[in-house]
Design a protein around this motif. Structure first.
Motif, PDB file in Angstrom:
ATOM      1  N   MET A   1      15.589   5.126   4.581  1.00 14.71           N
ATOM      2  CA  MET A   1      14.183   5.210   4.895  1.00 14.71           C
ATOM      3  C   MET A   1      13.819   4.135   5.914  1.00 14.71           C
ATOM      4  O   MET A   1      14.341   3.036   5.874  1.00 14.71           O
ATOM      5  N   THR A   2      12.912   4.483   6.748  1.00 14.38           N
ATOM      6  CA  THR A   2      12.443   3.504   7.712  1.00 14.38           C
ATOM      7  C   THR A   2      11.398   2.609   7.066  1.00 14.38           C
ATOM      8  O   THR A   2      10.849   2.918   6.014  1.00 14.38           O
ATOM      9  N   SER A   3      11.134   1.511   7.722  1.00 10.50           N
ATOM     10  CA  SER A   3      10.164   0.571   7.172  1.00 10.50           C
ATOM     11  C   SER A   3       8.765   1.184   7.111  1.00 10.50           C
ATOM     12  O   SER A   3       7.987   0.883   6.203  1.00 10.50           O
ATOM     13  N   ARG A   4       8.467   2.062   8.048  1.00  5.06           N
ATOM     14  CA  ARG A   4       7.158   2.701   8.052  1.00  5.06           C
ATOM     15  C   ARG A   4       6.985   3.605   6.828  1.00  5.06           C
ATOM     16  O   ARG A   4       5.937   3.616   6.194  1.00  5.06           O
ATOM     17  N   ARG A   5       8.014   4.347   6.498  1.00  7.15           N
ATOM     18  CA  ARG A   5       7.935   5.250   5.342  1.00  7.15           C
ATOM     19  C   ARG A   5       7.879   4.469   4.034  1.00  7.15           C
ATOM     20  O   ARG A   5       7.219   4.874   3.080  1.00  7.15           O
ATOM     21  N   ILE A   6       8.595   3.338   3.982  1.00  6.92           N
ATOM     22  CA  ILE A   6       8.551   2.506   2.788  1.00  6.92           C
ATOM     23  C   ILE A   6       7.147   1.955   2.590  1.00  6.92           C
ATOM     24  O   ILE A   6       6.603   1.976   1.480  1.00  6.92           O
ATOM     25  N   CYS A   7       6.547   1.467   3.665  1.00  8.79           N
ATOM     26  CA  CYS A   7       5.180   0.945   3.578  1.00  8.79           C
ATOM     27  C   CYS A   7       4.196   2.034   3.162  1.00  8.79           C
ATOM     28  O   CYS A   7       3.316   1.790   2.333  1.00  8.79           O
ATOM     29  N   GLN A   8       4.335   3.201   3.728  1.00  9.66           N
ATOM     30  CA  GLN A   8       3.441   4.307   3.370  1.00  9.66           C
ATOM     31  C   GLN A   8       3.600   4.670   1.898  1.00  9.66           C
ATOM     32  O   GLN A   8       2.620   4.957   1.206  1.00  9.66           O
ATOM     33  N   ALA A   9       4.822   4.657   1.405  1.00 14.38           N
ATOM     34  CA  ALA A   9       5.070   4.987  -0.003  1.00 14.38           C
ATOM     35  C   ALA A   9       4.476   3.923  -0.923  1.00 14.38           C
ATOM     36  O   ALA A   9       3.855   4.255  -1.933  1.00 14.38           O
ATOM     37  N   VAL A  10       4.645   2.651  -0.576  1.00 12.50           N
ATOM     38  CA  VAL A  10       4.104   1.570  -1.401  1.00 12.50           C
ATOM     39  C   VAL A  10       2.584   1.644  -1.437  1.00 12.50           C
ATOM     40  O   VAL A  10       1.967   1.526  -2.500  1.00 12.50           O
ATOM     41  N   ILE A  11       1.976   1.877  -0.287  1.00 12.04           N
ATOM     42  CA  ILE A  11       0.512   1.966  -0.227  1.00 12.04           C
ATOM     43  C   ILE A  11       0.022   3.187  -1.001  1.00 12.04           C
ATOM     44  O   ILE A  11      -0.961   3.106  -1.750  1.00 12.04           O
ATOM     45  N   ALA A  12       0.694   4.307  -0.872  1.00 11.87           N
ATOM     46  CA  ALA A  12       0.286   5.518  -1.592  1.00 11.87           C
ATOM     47  C   ALA A  12       0.398   5.328  -3.101  1.00 11.87           C
ATOM     48  O   ALA A  12      -0.501   5.721  -3.854  1.00 11.87           O
ATOM     49  N   ILE A  13       1.480   4.720  -3.561  1.00  7.51           N
ATOM     50  CA  ILE A  13       1.659   4.480  -4.991  1.00  7.51           C
ATOM     51  C   ILE A  13       0.597   3.512  -5.503  1.00  7.51           C
ATOM     52  O   ILE A  13       0.025   3.713  -6.575  1.00  7.51           O
ATOM     53  N   TYR A  14       0.298   2.481  -4.719  1.00  7.94           N
ATOM     54  CA  TYR A  14      -0.721   1.517  -5.124  1.00  7.94           C
ATOM     55  C   TYR A  14      -2.092   2.183  -5.238  1.00  7.94           C
ATOM     56  O   TYR A  14      -2.819   1.949  -6.200  1.00  7.94           O
ATOM     57  N   VAL A  15      -2.437   3.016  -4.281  1.00  5.23           N
ATOM     58  CA  VAL A  15      -3.724   3.710  -4.312  1.00  5.23           C
ATOM     59  C   VAL A  15      -3.787   4.649  -5.517  1.00  5.23           C
ATOM     60  O   VAL A  15      -4.823   4.734  -6.197  1.00  5.23           O
ATOM     61  N   LEU A  16      -2.707   5.347  -5.824  1.00  3.58           N
ATOM     62  CA  LEU A  16      -2.693   6.238  -6.990  1.00  3.58           C
ATOM     63  C   LEU A  16      -2.858   5.469  -8.300  1.00  3.58           C
ATOM     64  O   LEU A  16      -3.586   5.908  -9.197  1.00  3.58           O
ATOM     65  N   VAL A  17      -2.207   4.318  -8.399  1.00  2.40           N
ATOM     66  CA  VAL A  17      -2.344   3.494  -9.605  1.00  2.40           C
ATOM     67  C   VAL A  17      -3.771   2.977  -9.724  1.00  2.40           C
ATOM     68  O   VAL A  17      -4.351   2.965 -10.822  1.00  2.40           O
ATOM     69  N   TRP A  18      -4.363   2.573  -8.600  1.00  3.35           N
ATOM     70  CA  TRP A  18      -5.736   2.075  -8.611  1.00  3.35           C
ATOM     71  C   TRP A  18      -6.716   3.187  -9.007  1.00  3.35           C
ATOM     72  O   TRP A  18      -7.618   2.966  -9.811  1.00  3.35           O
ATOM     73  N   LEU A  19      -6.522   4.384  -8.469  1.00  6.37           N
ATOM     74  CA  LEU A  19      -7.391   5.499  -8.836  1.00  6.37           C
ATOM     75  C   LEU A  19      -7.231   5.882 -10.304  1.00  6.37           C
ATOM     76  O   LEU A  19      -8.208   6.234 -10.973  1.00  6.37           O
ATOM     77  N   ALA A  20      -6.012   5.805 -10.811  1.00  6.47           N
ATOM     78  CA  ALA A  20      -5.792   6.088 -12.231  1.00  6.47           C
ATOM     79  C   ALA A  20      -6.504   5.052 -13.102  1.00  6.47           C
ATOM     80  O   ALA A  20      -7.139   5.401 -14.103  1.00  6.47           O
ATOM     81  N   ALA A  21      -6.431   3.778 -12.711  1.00 14.63           N
ATOM     82  CA  ALA A  21      -7.113   2.727 -13.476  1.00 14.63           C
ATOM     83  C   ALA A  21      -8.623   2.906 -13.405  1.00 14.63           C
ATOM     84  O   ALA A  21      -9.320   2.714 -14.404  1.00 14.63           O
ATOM     85  N   LEU A  22      -9.139   3.284 -12.239  1.00 13.92           N
ATOM     86  CA  LEU A  22     -10.577   3.531 -12.106  1.00 13.92           C
ATOM     87  C   LEU A  22     -11.024   4.716 -12.956  1.00 13.92           C
ATOM     88  O   LEU A  22     -12.087   4.678 -13.578  1.00 13.92           O
ATOM     89  N   SER A  23     -10.213   5.761 -12.977  1.00 14.72           N
ATOM     90  CA  SER A  23     -10.593   6.928 -13.775  1.00 14.72           C
ATOM     91  C   SER A  23     -10.544   6.615 -15.275  1.00 14.72           C
ATOM     92  O   SER A  23     -11.417   7.041 -16.027  1.00 14.72           O
ATOM     93  N   LEU A  24      -9.548   5.856 -15.709  1.00 18.87           N
ATOM     94  CA  LEU A  24      -9.502   5.446 -17.113  1.00 18.87           C
ATOM     95  C   LEU A  24     -10.680   4.544 -17.464  1.00 18.87           C
ATOM     96  O   LEU A  24     -11.224   4.619 -18.571  1.00 18.87           O
ATOM     97  N   PHE A  25     -11.099   3.704 -16.513  1.00 15.04           N
ATOM     98  CA  PHE A  25     -12.271   2.861 -16.727  1.00 15.04           C
ATOM     99  C   PHE A  25     -13.525   3.710 -16.893  1.00 15.04           C
ATOM    100  O   PHE A  25     -14.323   3.490 -17.805  1.00 15.04           O
TER     101      PHE A  25
END
Length: 87
Positions: free
Chosen positions: A1-25
């Motif tokens: 994987m390129t560094s760009r794809r790794i960064c995109q994956a990390v950011i996407a996973i972080y946003v999904l975790v944040w949205l899940a925490a917000l929805s549980l809240f």
């Protein structure tokens, strides 16, 4: 994987975790979907917003609002690091 794809994956996973925490809240605070109101509904937002959530005890009455927005600072840092890493 390129560094760009790794960064995109990390950011996407972080946003999904944040949205899940917000929805549980929201579900736990307002008793949505038949759930009982729970005072600990926002507990999952604390680790998502670290280290900024640890500094909120000095803010005072704005702490709950800033606790919801603390993960935005981490997201901004992720994006900045990814842009620096691409260069």
């Amino acid at each position: 994987m390129t560094s760009r794809r790794i960064c995109q994956a990390v950011i996407a996973i972080y946003v999904l975790v944040w949205l899940a925490a917000l929805s549980l809240f929201a579900i736990g605070t307002f008793g949505l979907f038949g759930q009982t109101a729970d005072p600990l509904a926002g507990i999952f937002l604390i680790p998502v917003g670290l280290p900024w959530t640890l500094m909120l005890e000095f803010v005072g009455p704005l702490a709950p609002v800033l606790g919801l927005l603390a993960p935005v600072l981490n997201l901004i840092l992720f994006i900045a690091f990814c842009r620096l890493w691409r260069r």
